[in-house]
Structure formats: structure tokens, C-alpha cells
Design a protein around this motif. Sequence first.
Motif, PDB file in Angstrom:
ATOM      1  N   LEU A  12       0.831  -1.200   0.000  1.00 28.83           N
ATOM      2  CA  LEU A  12       0.000   0.000   0.000  1.00 28.83           C
ATOM      3  C   LEU A  12       0.865   1.250   0.000  1.00 28.83           C
ATOM      4  O   LEU A  12       0.549   2.241  -0.663  1.00 28.83           O
ATOM      5  CB  LEU A  12      -0.920   0.003   1.223  1.00 28.83           C
ATOM      6  N   ALA A  13       1.972   1.208   0.723  1.00 28.44           N
ATOM      7  CA  ALA A  13       2.884   2.359   0.723  1.00 28.44           C
ATOM      8  C   ALA A  13       3.442   2.602  -0.662  1.00 28.44           C
ATOM      9  O   ALA A  13       3.497   3.745  -1.132  1.00 28.44           O
ATOM     10  CB  ALA A  13       4.022   2.121   1.714  1.00 28.44           C
ATOM     11  N   SER A  14       3.847   1.523  -1.349  1.00 29.59           N
ATOM     12  CA  SER A  14       4.379   1.686  -2.702  1.00 29.59           C
ATOM     13  C   SER A  14       3.299   2.180  -3.643  1.00 29.59           C
ATOM     14  O   SER A  14       3.563   2.956  -4.548  1.00 29.59           O
ATOM     15  CB  SER A  14       4.968   0.358  -3.205  1.00 29.59           C
ATOM     16  N   VAL A  37      -5.935   0.961  -5.297  1.00 29.72           N
ATOM     17  CA  VAL A  37      -5.534  -0.444  -5.301  1.00 29.72           C
ATOM     18  C   VAL A  37      -6.775  -1.318  -5.145  1.00 29.72           C
ATOM     19  O   VAL A  37      -7.514  -1.191  -4.163  1.00 29.72           O
ATOM     20  CB  VAL A  37      -4.535  -0.727  -4.164  1.00 29.72           C
ATOM     21  N   ALA A  38      -7.012  -2.180  -6.109  1.00 30.80           N
ATOM     22  CA  ALA A  38      -8.161  -3.079  -6.045  1.00 30.80           C
ATOM     23  C   ALA A  38      -7.819  -4.392  -5.355  1.00 30.80           C
ATOM     24  O   ALA A  38      -8.671  -5.027  -4.740  1.00 30.80           O
ATOM     25  CB  ALA A  38      -8.688  -3.358  -7.459  1.00 30.80           C
ATOM     26  N   ALA A  39      -6.551  -4.823  -5.472  1.00 35.47           N
ATOM     27  CA  ALA A  39      -6.135  -6.078  -4.838  1.00 35.47           C
ATOM     28  C   ALA A  39      -4.636  -6.059  -4.606  1.00 35.47           C
ATOM     29  O   ALA A  39      -3.884  -5.467  -5.375  1.00 35.47           O
ATOM     30  CB  ALA A  39      -6.515  -7.279  -5.711  1.00 35.47           C
ATOM     31  N   ILE A  40      -4.216  -6.701  -3.528  1.00 33.07           N
ATOM     32  CA  ILE A  40      -2.803  -6.923  -3.264  1.00 33.07           C
ATOM     33  C   ILE A  40      -2.490  -8.366  -3.640  1.00 33.07           C
ATOM     34  O   ILE A  40      -3.200  -9.288  -3.229  1.00 33.07           O
ATOM     35  CB  ILE A  40      -2.459  -6.686  -1.776  1.00 33.07           C
ATOM     36  N   THR A  43       3.690  -9.108  -3.430  1.00 34.29           N
ATOM     37  CA  THR A  43       4.247  -7.760  -3.266  1.00 34.29           C
ATOM     38  C   THR A  43       3.822  -6.811  -4.382  1.00 34.29           C
ATOM     39  O   THR A  43       4.380  -5.721  -4.513  1.00 34.29           O
ATOM     40  CB  THR A  43       5.781  -7.829  -3.215  1.00 34.29           C
ATOM     41  N   GLY A  44       2.865  -7.224  -5.189  1.00 31.06           N
ATOM     42  CA  GLY A  44       2.362  -6.393  -6.268  1.00 31.06           C
ATOM     43  C   GLY A  44       0.922  -5.984  -6.022  1.00 31.06           C
ATOM     44  O   GLY A  44       0.304  -6.360  -5.015  1.00 31.06           O
ATOM     45  N   VAL A  45       0.386  -5.182  -6.943  1.00 31.16           N
ATOM     46  CA  VAL A  45      -0.992  -4.723  -6.803  1.00 31.16           C
ATOM     47  C   VAL A  45      -1.728  -4.844  -8.137  1.00 31.16           C
ATOM     48  O   VAL A  45      -1.127  -4.834  -9.203  1.00 31.16           O
ATOM     49  CB  VAL A  45      -1.062  -3.251  -6.331  1.00 31.16           C
ATOM     50  N   VAL A  46      -3.046  -4.961  -8.034  1.00 29.11           N
ATOM     51  CA  VAL A  46      -3.942  -4.793  -9.172  1.00 29.11           C
ATOM     52  C   VAL A  46      -4.670  -3.481  -8.955  1.00 29.11           C
ATOM     53  O   VAL A  46      -5.266  -3.257  -7.890  1.00 29.11           O
ATOM     54  CB  VAL A  46      -4.951  -5.951  -9.269  1.00 29.11           C
ATOM     55  N   TYR A 430      -0.163 -14.697  -1.346  1.00 32.58           N
ATOM     56  CA  TYR A 430      -0.937 -13.822  -0.469  1.00 32.58           C
ATOM     57  C   TYR A 430      -1.769 -12.902  -1.354  1.00 32.58           C
ATOM     58  O   TYR A 430      -1.233 -12.126  -2.147  1.00 32.58           O
ATOM     59  CB  TYR A 430      -0.026 -12.988   0.434  1.00 32.58           C
ATOM     60  N   ILE A 431      -3.077 -13.010  -1.223  1.00 30.39           N
ATOM     61  CA  ILE A 431      -3.995 -12.232  -2.064  1.00 30.39           C
ATOM     62  C   ILE A 431      -5.030 -11.569  -1.173  1.00 30.39           C
ATOM     63  O   ILE A 431      -5.649 -12.221  -0.328  1.00 30.39           O
ATOM     64  CB  ILE A 431      -4.707 -13.125  -3.103  1.00 30.39           C
TER      65      ILE A 431
END
Length: 441
Positions: A12-14, A37-40, A43-46, A430-431
Motif C-alpha cells: 500500500l505504501a508503494s 488499489v483493487a487487490a494486493i 508484493t504487487g498490486v492490481v 498472499y492475495i
Amino acid sequence: MLNKTIIRKAVLASGLMISSLGFSGLIQAEEQPLDSVAAIVNTGVVLESEVQGLVNQVKQQAASEGQSLPSDNALRTQAMEKLITDSLMMQLGERMGVQISDAQLDETIKNIARENGFNNIVDFRMQIINSGMQWDSYREDVRKQLVTGEVRRASVRRRVSITPQEIDNLVKMMQEQTNADVEYNLGHILISFPDEPTQEDLVAAKERADKVVELLNNGSDFKKIAIASSSAPTALEGGDLGWRSINEMPTLFAELVNNKNKDEVFGPVRTGLGFNIIKILDIRGKQKVEIEEVKSRHILIKPSIILSEEKAEKMLLDMLAQIEAGEAEFDALAREHSEGPTSTRGGDLGWADPSSYDPAFKEALATLEVDEYHQPFRSSFGWHLVQLTGKRTQDATDTNQSNRAYQLIYNRKFGTESVRWMKEIRDEAYIEIMDQGSSNE
């Protein structure tokens, strides 16, 4: 095990940092909405913009085909699932070092344009833009498809094992078949359940599957139901598996549809992944297939801890310079330096259908004329220097039966193992879906 709280805060910080870039420009632009951000995903995001973009693409495609769609919520769920899978695959590709250069991407897009009847890239680009998609976004989507394809192939092919007995059995079966000239266009819906389902899980999934079958038998639109309900990778395509002969489809499906009629619905049939529902969307006579085979040779250099990517590329550039200057022979260099199994025969790959090669290798060959060399390029195997030495057109409708049987079995097993592998990747990840406030490991 990854710590959920640490991952969530870091990602979330990134995400906030990304959204804050060009902050002064945002002030001047007056209330430019920040992406969310719709999803984590690990270590990435959608991003929300990605979800909405994919939903809009599906809607535009459906509108052009006159296809009805399920609710926006159902579409969003399927779009989110696809983007989460894509994110996992891209992260895995980064760890594996899979790279698609701009030159390779350009050649791929040129080939796509030719396959769609466009003589030049300018007209094709205008077609993409007129369809409502930005050209840069389209290019990156193609790049993503190339990366995920290489990741899947590299990860799944080692899970596929084929015995000589399997090949012999299929050859014998093919010789005895009376319906070898028939192809089926199948639709597939998967109602999934967990890896270790409870009785309640099985009952709930079976009830959902029975309801889907009831709706289909009462005339509901198959593609609409598939988009809304299926957990299969083809859900956003309406569950369409394309045209396949009996021998090209999974054995379970073949047993269901063999000698059956168009529009018949089968299932639900339980497998390890869930309850499967199949519909025969159409039937046709087997199409004559002509393929252009290529003959080529290559030198393969594999980067390692000792040999960097840059050094591997430079080695091949030096070899190409020697060949073109007449200071060395390709055959001799391949025998001395190539790390592939063809090194003992001067790198000769013989005649082959280019689609059987790694995508980067296939795209490189597609740009060459006979006897021409390609500049060194990277594939999932390493760095290549390749020369095209021949082209020919073959009728592939009835190729050597042993080779055909092997490829059919490989395709079947690859498809099954690919789904299982992807489920394992998902289960280990992790999702967290931000708007639903749920997470899993």
C-alpha cells in the motif's frame, strides 16, 4: 510464511508513492482522481483502472458480437481473477528472468497484424485505436501475454511425462476410429471446490453445478452463464475451448461428446478441480491444415552466475561478426560453444513447425529469409544466434501418426497440468481483495 501485515503495509505504501508521482502536476490539473488499489497480490498490486479497463474490453467485444453478458459484479469478479493470475505470472516471470525486448514485441505485433489481414502496422494500429484501446496499452498487453506464456511453458512442461506405451495406444486407437474427420467446438464451465473439500463444500458445488445444467437445458446463453459462473481459465471467453477433434480434447471430455449431437449438454462430472459441464457448441468436418515448416540452426548460450546476460549476448555478437567476415563457420562454432542438445550436429534443428518452438524463437524465425541470420536474442532457454536454412509447406492434416499422437498427448497433459500448476501458485500466494476486505494464503 509471508507476514500479511508487512506485505499489506509495504504494498500500500508503494501504491501511494506511485499515485503521488508528479504531485505538483496533479495540483495544476485540478482534481485529477488518483488510481486506487483493487487487490494486493504478494508484493504487487492490481489497480482499479486495470479492472475497469478489462471489464470495458469484455463489454466492447460482447457488443461487437451481439453477445449478452452477466451483471457488472460478475464481470468484475472474473476480471479481478484474471488480473490476479496475470500479476502472479508476471512476478514469477521477473524472478525467472523472462524478458521480452521491444524488438521481439514489435515482431510479434507485426505477425499478429499479418494474421489479421493487415499489410502494414499503421492500419493495424488505427484499428486498435478505433476499437477504443490505447496503442501503448495494447503493446503492453501483448508483452504480458508473451511473458506469461513463457512462464507457463517453462514451469509446466517439466511436469508432463509421456511413455512410449501411451503413444502406441493412441496410434492404435486413431487407426480404429470411425469419426476421425469430425471436430467439435466445445464450451466448458468449471464449478470449483477446495483442494480438500468438506462434505458441505461438495454439496454446495454440486448444487451450483446442477443449477447451471438446469439453466442451460432450459435455453440460457452458455457464454453468459460461463462468464458468470465458471472458475476455468476460459471464463472471460465464455468457456469457449475452440475446435478440437476427439483426440485433441481431454479424455474425459472425449468420452462425453463422442458421436453426440450439437447443443447437447453433459455433466456435471466431478474431477479433482471441481464439477465440469460441457456443451457441444457446434460440429464440423475436420479442416485441412497446411503448415509452413522451417529448417534452422542455432547456437545457444545460457547465462549463469559466472556468465552474465550481457556477456552471453556479446559472445554471440562476436560469433556473428566472425561468421559474416568469413573468419569462422557456423557449424564449427555451434559444436564448440552451443549448450543445446543440437551442438553435436552443428546446431541443426531440422524441419519443424515453428509453433512448437519457444515464442521468442518462433518470432525470430518469422522475420528471416532463407540463409539469413538473426541478431542474438533471449528466450526462456537462454541467448540464441539463429540462421534460417529452409522453408516448406506441408499438409499437416495427417502427419506421421507417432509424432501426431505424441503432440496430442502432450497438449492434453499440458492443459491439465497447467490448470493444476496455476491453482498451486494461487494457493501459495498472499492475495487480498481490497473492496471485499477478504484475504487468503
